[in-house]
Motif scaffolding. Sequence first.
Motif, PDB file in Angstrom:
ATOM      1  N   SER A  61      -9.957 -20.715 -10.772  1.00  0.00           N
ATOM      2  CA  SER A  61      -9.372 -19.798  -9.789  1.00  0.00           C
ATOM      3  C   SER A  61      -8.315 -18.905 -10.429  1.00  0.00           C
ATOM      4  N   ILE A  62      -7.659 -19.392 -11.482  1.00  0.00           N
ATOM      5  CA  ILE A  62      -6.702 -18.570 -12.229  1.00  0.00           C
ATOM      6  C   ILE A  62      -7.407 -17.796 -13.331  1.00  0.00           C
ATOM      7  N   ALA A  63      -8.236 -18.490 -14.106  1.00  0.00           N
ATOM      8  CA  ALA A  63      -8.876 -17.863 -15.269  1.00  0.00           C
ATOM      9  C   ALA A  63      -9.749 -16.674 -14.863  1.00  0.00           C
ATOM     10  N   ASP A  64     -10.462 -16.796 -13.747  1.00  0.00           N
ATOM     11  CA  ASP A  64     -11.360 -15.720 -13.328  1.00  0.00           C
ATOM     12  C   ASP A  64     -10.609 -14.500 -12.819  1.00  0.00           C
ATOM     13  N   ARG A  65      -9.340 -14.665 -12.490  1.00  0.00           N
ATOM     14  CA  ARG A  65      -8.546 -13.540 -11.981  1.00  0.00           C
ATOM     15  C   ARG A  65      -7.723 -12.856 -13.078  1.00  0.00           C
ATOM     16  N   LEU A  66      -7.689 -13.436 -14.270  1.00  0.00           N
ATOM     17  CA  LEU A  66      -6.906 -12.863 -15.362  1.00  0.00           C
ATOM     18  C   LEU A  66      -7.827 -12.045 -16.258  1.00  0.00           C
ATOM     19  N   GLU A  67      -7.737 -10.747 -16.135  1.00  0.00           N
ATOM     20  CA  GLU A  67      -8.569  -9.841 -16.933  1.00  0.00           C
ATOM     21  C   GLU A  67      -7.645  -8.957 -17.775  1.00  0.00           C
ATOM     22  N   PHE A  68      -7.611  -9.219 -19.074  1.00  0.00           N
ATOM     23  CA  PHE A  68      -6.722  -8.482 -19.969  1.00  0.00           C
ATOM     24  C   PHE A  68      -7.338  -7.129 -20.308  1.00  0.00           C
ATOM     25  N   PRO A 308     -10.558 -15.303   6.319  1.00  0.00           N
ATOM     26  CA  PRO A 308      -9.577 -14.217   6.416  1.00  0.00           C
ATOM     27  C   PRO A 308     -10.268 -12.895   6.718  1.00  0.00           C
ATOM     28  N   ALA A 309      -9.602 -12.075   7.480  1.00  0.00           N
ATOM     29  CA  ALA A 309     -10.226 -10.834   7.937  1.00  0.00           C
ATOM     30  C   ALA A 309     -10.032  -9.683   6.970  1.00  0.00           C
ATOM     31  N   SER A 310      -9.070  -9.767   6.077  1.00  0.00           N
ATOM     32  CA  SER A 310      -8.781  -8.623   5.209  1.00  0.00           C
ATOM     33  C   SER A 310      -8.282  -9.109   3.868  1.00  0.00           C
ATOM     34  N   GLN A 311      -8.147  -8.137   2.944  1.00  0.00           N
ATOM     35  CA  GLN A 311      -7.627  -8.471   1.622  1.00  0.00           C
ATOM     36  C   GLN A 311      -6.183  -8.947   1.704  1.00  0.00           C
ATOM     37  N   GLU A 312      -5.422  -8.379   2.616  1.00  0.00           N
ATOM     38  CA  GLU A 312      -4.036  -8.796   2.775  1.00  0.00           C
ATOM     39  C   GLU A 312      -3.949 -10.249   3.248  1.00  0.00           C
ATOM     40  N   ALA A 313      -4.879 -10.635   4.137  1.00  0.00           N
ATOM     41  CA  ALA A 313      -4.881 -12.023   4.598  1.00  0.00           C
ATOM     42  C   ALA A 313      -5.245 -12.974   3.462  1.00  0.00           C
ATOM     43  N   ILE A 314      -6.185 -12.565   2.607  1.00  0.00           N
ATOM     44  CA  ILE A 314      -6.547 -13.382   1.458  1.00  0.00           C
ATOM     45  C   ILE A 314      -5.357 -13.521   0.516  1.00  0.00           C
ATOM     46  N   LYS A 315      -4.674 -12.419   0.250  1.00  0.00           N
ATOM     47  CA  LYS A 315      -3.509 -12.471  -0.639  1.00  0.00           C
ATOM     48  C   LYS A 315      -2.407 -13.347  -0.043  1.00  0.00           C
ATOM     49  N   ALA A 316      -2.216 -13.263   1.280  1.00  0.00           N
ATOM     50  CA  ALA A 316      -1.165 -14.054   1.913  1.00  0.00           C
ATOM     51  C   ALA A 316      -1.464 -15.546   1.809  1.00  0.00           C
ATOM     52  N   VAL A 367      -4.513  -8.897 -10.040  1.00  0.00           N
ATOM     53  CA  VAL A 367      -4.953 -10.259  -9.769  1.00  0.00           C
ATOM     54  C   VAL A 367      -5.951 -10.276  -8.611  1.00  0.00           C
ATOM     55  N   PHE A 368      -5.689  -9.474  -7.580  1.00  0.00           N
ATOM     56  CA  PHE A 368      -6.593  -9.348  -6.444  1.00  0.00           C
ATOM     57  C   PHE A 368      -7.112  -7.912  -6.375  1.00  0.00           C
ATOM     58  N   GLU A 369      -8.414  -7.746  -6.442  1.00  0.00           N
ATOM     59  CA  GLU A 369      -8.991  -6.413  -6.341  1.00  0.00           C
ATOM     60  C   GLU A 369      -8.843  -5.910  -4.903  1.00  0.00           C
ATOM     61  N   PRO A 370      -8.317  -4.709  -4.715  1.00  0.00           N
ATOM     62  CA  PRO A 370      -8.097  -4.206  -3.354  1.00  0.00           C
ATOM     63  C   PRO A 370      -9.411  -3.807  -2.684  1.00  0.00           C
ATOM     64  N   ASP A 371      -9.461  -3.990  -1.357  1.00  0.00           N
ATOM     65  CA  ASP A 371     -10.607  -3.519  -0.597  1.00  0.00           C
ATOM     66  C   ASP A 371     -10.346  -2.092  -0.123  1.00  0.00           C
ATOM     67  N   ALA A 372     -11.253  -1.562   0.696  1.00  0.00           N
ATOM     68  CA  ALA A 372     -11.137  -0.164   1.124  1.00  0.00           C
ATOM     69  C   ALA A 372      -9.859   0.075   1.918  1.00  0.00           C
ATOM     70  N   ALA A 373      -9.497  -0.876   2.798  1.00  0.00           N
ATOM     71  CA  ALA A 373      -8.285  -0.699   3.598  1.00  0.00           C
ATOM     72  C   ALA A 373      -7.040  -0.695   2.707  1.00  0.00           C
ATOM     73  N   MET A 374      -7.038  -1.590   1.711  1.00  0.00           N
ATOM     74  CA  MET A 374      -5.894  -1.639   0.810  1.00  0.00           C
ATOM     75  C   MET A 374      -5.794  -0.369  -0.033  1.00  0.00           C
ATOM     76  N   LEU A 375      -6.928   0.160  -0.474  1.00  0.00           N
ATOM     77  CA  LEU A 375      -6.909   1.408  -1.241  1.00  0.00           C
ATOM     78  C   LEU A 375      -6.322   2.543  -0.416  1.00  0.00           C
ATOM     79  N   SER A 376      -6.682   2.574   0.849  1.00  0.00           N
ATOM     80  CA  SER A 376      -6.144   3.616   1.727  1.00  0.00           C
ATOM     81  C   SER A 376      -4.636   3.481   1.864  1.00  0.00           C
ATOM     82  N   ASN A 377      -4.129   2.258   2.021  1.00  0.00           N
ATOM     83  CA  ASN A 377      -2.682   2.036   2.132  1.00  0.00           C
ATOM     84  C   ASN A 377      -1.962   2.431   0.846  1.00  0.00           C
ATOM     85  N   ILE A 378      -2.564   2.099  -0.309  1.00  0.00           N
ATOM     86  CA  ILE A 378      -1.945   2.475  -1.581  1.00  0.00           C
ATOM     87  C   ILE A 378      -1.879   3.993  -1.710  1.00  0.00           C
TER      88      ILE A 378
END
Length: 415
Positions: A61-68, A308-316, A367-378
Amino acid sequence: MADYRGIEYLRKKLNRKRSRVLRRYKFYEMKNIARDMGIATPPSLQWLQAVLGWNAKAVDSIADRLEFRGFRDDNFDMTGIFRMNNPDILYDSAVLSALISSCCFIYISKGEDDFPRLQVIDGANATGIINPITNLLTEGYAVLERDDNGKVTVEAYFVEGWTVIYRNGVPVQLFEDNVPAPLLVPIIFRPDAKRAFGHSRISRACMSITESAMRTLKRSEITAEFYSFPQKYVVGLDPDAEQMDKWKATVSSLLQFDKDEEGDSPTLGQFQQQSMAPHLDQLKMFAALFAGETGLTLDDLGFATENPASQEAIKASHENLRLTARKAQRAFGSGFLNAGYLAACLRDDYQYYRNQVYMTTPIWEPVFEPDAAMLSNIGDGAIKINQAVPGYFNADNLRDLTGINMSNLSVTPEV
């Protein structure tokens, strides 16, 4: 040479630590055997073993999220050295090994074309004396080859300026270099002042909880046999009656018992059926303990709650996991920078000063790839911040947030 501990000291040091690393690899590879209490298991089922992949999940769960991604302000082209050494495999191998054994090592050597070669060696086959200021080694030792029985056949001893290769305990080659540190670089997970070689992701608590959960699985498997076929009994059967086949009696849908000469008939009964609920509750308890220890959720461990309904919920829900991943990025980035620095010195045959690369910084994908909603917020946030502070966001730091590289395609408008 008088300040060095010597290869014999490092051999003994590795042998002391090797069993701990191999034990964690057994938990990761699900080859560990939980000790049976010897109370609830019948002798005929002592061979039964449960397998649980929670530790592999905690590491992956950690190793797969670490992309150098590489280095920013790379004045010495260290990224180019890594690109010539299969970076997709090298980075992932180093990260995974360091998470399991707390520390792995990158062995630097010269190839046939005199270009630096990089090889990852796990913590069960290398060790050294670390400089707590630079996190480089003052001397190192690595096992390069073992035979089929695990006996060491080829090993290397590293100090500043030279490397000695041993075969079957006898020195056979000496390589001199113009590098300011041994060509064995540690990649460490969560180092601190007391444990300079870090901590394993598979902690003692993780191993203890996993073994308890494995015993619970084994007991539930044994209980399931009685749950499927509850035990039955017959009272009052004539001792001289013909013995029936127990298995046929268990699975038969109809049994016939005649009255005896006095008109009495046997009484049939069934013991109370075993329940699987206590085992499931206990397993869920251990899953909750393991999730709290590793920053995972019960969903990650196979106990579905709600999606979870969104990327933010997954991150939380994975906030602790995100913090652990960010901490790992800082430690691993420093290790990769040290390896690139020494490899650049070896490539150029020149001792660069360590402070010459202080502006070079390791960069990672999010660490967490953003979804479409997160991209819009950024995007909305970047526009507003740039209106307040012009030029605050550009292509570089936006990629750090989104993980998406800017397109280099030029579109020609239609005439």
